[in-house]
Design a protein around this motif. Structure first.
Motif, PDB file in Angstrom:
ATOM      1  N   ARG A   7       0.851  -1.185   0.000  1.00 24.86           N
ATOM      2  CA  ARG A   7       0.000   0.000   0.000  1.00 24.86           C
ATOM      3  C   ARG A   7       0.888   1.236   0.000  1.00 24.86           C
ATOM      4  NH1 ARG A   7      -3.537   3.370   2.518  1.00 24.86           N
ATOM      5  NH2 ARG A   7      -5.686   2.812   2.012  1.00 24.86           N
ATOM      6  N   SER A   8       0.506   2.256  -0.738  1.00 25.55           N
ATOM      7  CA  SER A   8       1.277   3.495  -0.734  1.00 25.55           C
ATOM      8  C   SER A   8       1.467   3.953   0.705  1.00 25.55           C
ATOM      9  CB  SER A   8       0.517   4.596  -1.475  1.00 25.55           C
ATOM     10  OG  SER A   8       0.292   4.204  -2.780  1.00 25.55           O
ATOM     11  N   ASN A   9       2.666   4.375   1.007  1.00 23.70           N
ATOM     12  CA  ASN A   9       2.994   4.878   2.338  1.00 23.70           C
ATOM     13  C   ASN A   9       3.341   3.781   3.359  1.00 23.70           C
ATOM     14  OD1 ASN A   9       3.485   7.426   3.390  1.00 23.70           O
ATOM     15  ND2 ASN A   9       1.796   7.172   4.847  1.00 23.70           N
ATOM     16  N   ALA A  10       3.273   2.514   2.939  1.00 29.19           N
ATOM     17  CA  ALA A  10       3.659   1.448   3.883  1.00 29.19           C
ATOM     18  C   ALA A  10       5.162   1.456   4.116  1.00 29.19           C
ATOM     19  CB  ALA A  10       3.208   0.091   3.359  1.00 29.19           C
ATOM     20  N   GLY A  11       5.906   2.077   3.189  1.00 31.88           N
ATOM     21  CA  GLY A  11       7.360   2.162   3.380  1.00 31.88           C
ATOM     22  C   GLY A  11       8.153   1.344   2.367  1.00 31.88           C
ATOM     23  N   LYS A  12       7.585   1.125   1.192  1.00 32.00           N
ATOM     24  CA  LYS A  12       8.248   0.278   0.181  1.00 32.00           C
ATOM     25  C   LYS A  12       9.571   0.896  -0.281  1.00 32.00           C
ATOM     26  CE  LYS A  12       5.827  -0.082  -3.560  1.00 32.00           C
ATOM     27  NZ  LYS A  12       6.480   0.727  -4.583  1.00 32.00           N
ATOM     28  N   SER A  13       9.550   2.179  -0.590  1.00 30.73           N
ATOM     29  CA  SER A  13      10.798   2.819  -1.033  1.00 30.73           C
ATOM     30  C   SER A  13      11.847   2.741   0.074  1.00 30.73           C
ATOM     31  CB  SER A  13      10.573   4.291  -1.373  1.00 30.73           C
ATOM     32  OG  SER A  13       9.359   4.467  -2.021  1.00 30.73           O
ATOM     33  N   SER A  14      11.417   2.996   1.296  1.00 28.49           N
ATOM     34  CA  SER A  14      12.361   2.954   2.427  1.00 28.49           C
ATOM     35  C   SER A  14      12.928   1.547   2.615  1.00 28.49           C
ATOM     36  CB  SER A  14      11.665   3.383   3.716  1.00 28.49           C
ATOM     37  OG  SER A  14      11.014   4.620   3.540  1.00 28.49           O
ATOM     38  N   LEU A  15      12.084   0.536   2.439  1.00 22.21           N
ATOM     39  CA  LEU A  15      12.554  -0.853   2.575  1.00 22.21           C
ATOM     40  C   LEU A  15      13.609  -1.159   1.509  1.00 22.21           C
ATOM     41  CD1 LEU A  15      12.396  -3.849   3.567  1.00 22.21           C
ATOM     42  CD2 LEU A  15      10.606  -4.184   1.859  1.00 22.21           C
ATOM     43  N   SER A  52       7.980  -1.546  12.449  1.00 18.27           N
ATOM     44  CA  SER A  52       7.914  -2.251  13.736  1.00 18.27           C
ATOM     45  C   SER A  52       8.337  -1.322  14.878  1.00 18.27           C
ATOM     46  CB  SER A  52       8.796  -3.494  13.707  1.00 18.27           C
ATOM     47  OG  SER A  52      10.129  -3.125  13.483  1.00 18.27           O
ATOM     48  N   ASP A  53       9.106  -0.284  14.554  1.00 17.95           N
ATOM     49  CA  ASP A  53       9.514   0.673  15.609  1.00 17.95           C
ATOM     50  C   ASP A  53       8.332   1.412  16.197  1.00 17.95           C
ATOM     51  OD1 ASP A  53       9.480   3.525  13.945  1.00 17.95           O
ATOM     52  OD2 ASP A  53       9.991   1.828  12.698  1.00 17.95           O
ATOM     53  N   LYS A  54       7.210   1.423  15.476  1.00 18.56           N
ATOM     54  CA  LYS A  54       6.023   2.160  15.942  1.00 18.56           C
ATOM     55  C   LYS A  54       5.140   1.311  16.860  1.00 18.56           C
ATOM     56  CE  LYS A  54       5.870   6.126  13.505  1.00 18.56           C
ATOM     57  NZ  LYS A  54       5.756   7.427  14.123  1.00 18.56           N
ATOM     58  N   VAL A  55       5.518   0.037  17.014  1.00 20.77           N
ATOM     59  CA  VAL A  55       4.702  -0.838  17.864  1.00 20.77           C
ATOM     60  C   VAL A  55       5.484  -1.123  19.150  1.00 20.77           C
ATOM     61  CG1 VAL A  55       3.594  -3.121  17.988  1.00 20.77           C
ATOM     62  CG2 VAL A  55       3.648  -1.868  15.815  1.00 20.77           C
ATOM     63  N   LYS A  83      12.866   6.636  -5.034  1.00 24.01           N
ATOM     64  CA  LYS A  83      12.212   7.832  -4.493  1.00 24.01           C
ATOM     65  C   LYS A  83      10.849   7.469  -3.932  1.00 24.01           C
ATOM     66  CE  LYS A  83      14.574  10.686  -7.804  1.00 24.01           C
ATOM     67  NZ  LYS A  83      14.863   9.686  -8.838  1.00 24.01           N
ATOM     68  N   THR A  84      10.404   8.279  -3.023  1.00 25.56           N
ATOM     69  CA  THR A  84       9.085   8.059  -2.429  1.00 25.56           C
ATOM     70  C   THR A  84       8.041   7.950  -3.523  1.00 25.56           C
ATOM     71  OG1 THR A  84       9.809   9.421  -0.617  1.00 25.56           O
ATOM     72  CG2 THR A  84       7.476   8.969  -0.746  1.00 25.56           C
ATOM     73  N   SER A  85       7.189   6.958  -3.371  1.00 29.11           N
ATOM     74  CA  SER A  85       6.240   6.719  -4.451  1.00 29.11           C
ATOM     75  C   SER A  85       5.281   7.893  -4.614  1.00 29.11           C
ATOM     76  CB  SER A  85       5.450   5.447  -4.175  1.00 29.11           C
ATOM     77  OG  SER A  85       4.866   5.543  -2.924  1.00 29.11           O
ATOM     78  N   MET A 144       9.462  -9.029  10.454  1.00 23.10           N
ATOM     79  CA  MET A 144       9.388  -7.636  10.934  1.00 23.10           C
ATOM     80  C   MET A 144      10.517  -6.809  10.342  1.00 23.10           C
ATOM     81  SD  MET A 144       8.572  -7.205  14.899  1.00 23.10           S
ATOM     82  CE  MET A 144       9.793  -8.341  15.462  1.00 23.10           C
ATOM     83  N   HIS A 145      10.211  -5.541  10.078  1.00 23.34           N
ATOM     84  CA  HIS A 145      11.238  -4.650   9.544  1.00 23.34           C
ATOM     85  C   HIS A 145      10.983  -3.240  10.036  1.00 23.34           C
ATOM     86  CE1 HIS A 145      12.881  -1.890   6.412  1.00 23.34           C
ATOM     87  NE2 HIS A 145      13.905  -2.715   6.501  1.00 23.34           N
ATOM     88  N   SER A 146      12.089  -2.529  10.264  1.00 20.41           N
ATOM     89  CA  SER A 146      11.959  -1.090  10.526  1.00 20.41           C
ATOM     90  C   SER A 146      13.016  -0.357   9.710  1.00 20.41           C
ATOM     91  CB  SER A 146      12.150  -0.792  12.019  1.00 20.41           C
ATOM     92  OG  SER A 146      12.388   0.606  12.167  1.00 20.41           O
TER      93      SER A 146
HETATM   94  P1  GDP Z   1       6.054   4.007   0.048  1.00 22.39           P
HETATM   95  O1  GDP Z   1       4.993   4.954  -0.374  1.00 22.39           O
HETATM   96  O2  GDP Z   1       5.499   2.667   0.414  1.00 22.39           O
HETATM   97  O3  GDP Z   1       7.225   3.902  -0.889  1.00 22.39           O
HETATM   98  O4  GDP Z   1       6.600   4.573   1.437  1.00 22.39           O
HETATM   99  P2  GDP Z   1       7.896   5.416   1.819  1.00 22.39           P
HETATM  100  O5  GDP Z   1       9.114   4.546   1.860  1.00 22.39           O
HETATM  101  O6  GDP Z   1       7.973   6.641   0.992  1.00 22.39           O
HETATM  102  O7  GDP Z   1       7.546   5.779   3.337  1.00 22.39           O
HETATM  103  C1  GDP Z   1       6.350   6.459   3.664  1.00 22.39           C
HETATM  104  C2  GDP Z   1       6.550   7.196   4.985  1.00 22.39           C
HETATM  105  O8  GDP Z   1       6.751   6.254   6.032  1.00 22.39           O
HETATM  106  C3  GDP Z   1       7.782   8.094   4.981  1.00 22.39           C
HETATM  107  O9  GDP Z   1       7.472   9.228   5.753  1.00 22.39           O
HETATM  108  C4  GDP Z   1       8.844   7.250   5.664  1.00 22.39           C
HETATM  109  O10 GDP Z   1       9.831   8.024   6.324  1.00 22.39           O
HETATM  110  C5  GDP Z   1       8.008   6.470   6.665  1.00 22.39           C
HETATM  111  N1  GDP Z   1       8.586   5.141   6.979  1.00 22.39           N
HETATM  112  C6  GDP Z   1       8.976   4.198   6.101  1.00 22.39           C
HETATM  113  N2  GDP Z   1       9.430   3.109   6.741  1.00 22.39           N
HETATM  114  C7  GDP Z   1       9.334   3.381   8.077  1.00 22.39           C
HETATM  115  C8  GDP Z   1       9.641   2.637   9.264  1.00 22.39           C
HETATM  116  O11 GDP Z   1      10.107   1.493   9.254  1.00 22.39           O
HETATM  117  N3  GDP Z   1       9.353   3.248  10.459  1.00 22.39           N
HETATM  118  C9  GDP Z   1       8.821   4.504  10.527  1.00 22.39           C
HETATM  119  N4  GDP Z   1       8.577   4.999  11.735  1.00 22.39           N
HETATM  120  N5  GDP Z   1       8.528   5.223   9.429  1.00 22.39           N
HETATM  121  C10 GDP Z   1       8.783   4.675   8.215  1.00 22.39           C
END
Ligand code: GDP
Length: 194
Positions: free
Chosen positions: A31-39, A144-147, A51-53, A171-173
């Motif tokens: 889902r958008s914002n789940a953190g795919k780019s960050s992962l 997972s850091d948010k839980v 880049k952020t989606s 789990m991933h953070s």
């Molecule tokens: P995408 O839309 O799935 O690609 O999501 P992004 O990687 O752009 O992340 C969406 C938002 O969630 C950004 O503000 C990130 O900084 C934040 N984020 C991503 N991964 C994590 C995580 O593991 N922990 C926390 N606390 N925030 C995260």
């Protein structure tokens, strides 16, 4: 996993009518914002390779990254379609299903969810699409850091039972930079299979 190189190669609007790369590939979706780019950036030790989606409904592309000159990561457009027209949603579905059905080099689909919340309806629908078709998948529970520590096990078990997973999700953070080793183990395992 030692990353010697990771580079953006190309984006494709569809699998049909294009010469797609021929090495093994691992796809990422969520889902958008789940953190795919960050992962993906965390797995590759890069800050901003992906880049952020963009907002769902904007250009939807299959984005290919060549890793260690040996295999591809494919960043798929995220889902989460609260405010997009039905044609956009259907276009997304057709594009993704064509990719999953027709791309012969796909070894694993990593589906990212947000551990803070139970899987959304779209998370569940997409996971069921993967399992019904027996496409190899890995569910990763991000943020997972948010839980709180004492709720982690409960949240993982809830996700596992909602999706009927054999094993709990990994789990991933991205924030705490934890959890990537187990994800890499699964990816390497699938890259080695034929
Ligand atoms: P995408 O839309 O799935 O690609 O999501 P992004 O990687 O752009 O992340 C969406 C938002 O969630 C950004 O503000 C990130 O900084 C934040 N984020 C991503 N991964 C994590 C995580 O593991 N922990 C926390 N606390 N925030 C995260």
């Amino acid at each position: 996993m030692i990353i010697t190189s990771a580079e953006y190669i190309k984006s494709f609007p569809s699998i049909k009518g294009f010469d797609l790369p021929e090495l093994s590939a691992i796809a990422f979706i969520g889902r958008s914002n789940a953190g795919k780019s960050s992962l993906i950036n965390h797995l590759l030790n890069r800050k901003k390779l992906v880049k952020t989606s963009s907002t769902p409904g904007k250009t939807q592309l299959l984005n290919f990254f060549l890793i260690n000159k040996a295999f591809y990561f494919v960043d798929l457009p995220g889902y989460g379609f609260a405010n997009v027209p039905v044609e956009v949603k259907m276009g997304w579905q057709a594009m993704i299903q064509d990719f999953l059905r027709l791309y012969p080099h796909l070894r694993l689909i990593v589906q990212l969810m947000d551990l803070r919340h139970p899987p959304t309806r779209e998370d569940q629908e997409f996971y069921h699409l993967l399992s019904e078709n027996r496409w190899p998948s890995l569910v990763v529970a991000n943020k997972s850091d948010k839980v709180k520590n004492n709720s982690l096990k409960r949240s993982l078990t809830a996700m596992q039972s909602c999706l009927h997973l054999r094993k709990p999700p990994l789990m991933h953070s991205a924030l705490k930079k934890t959890g990537k080793e187990a994800i890499w183990e699964d990816i390497k395992d699938h890259l080695q299979r034929d």
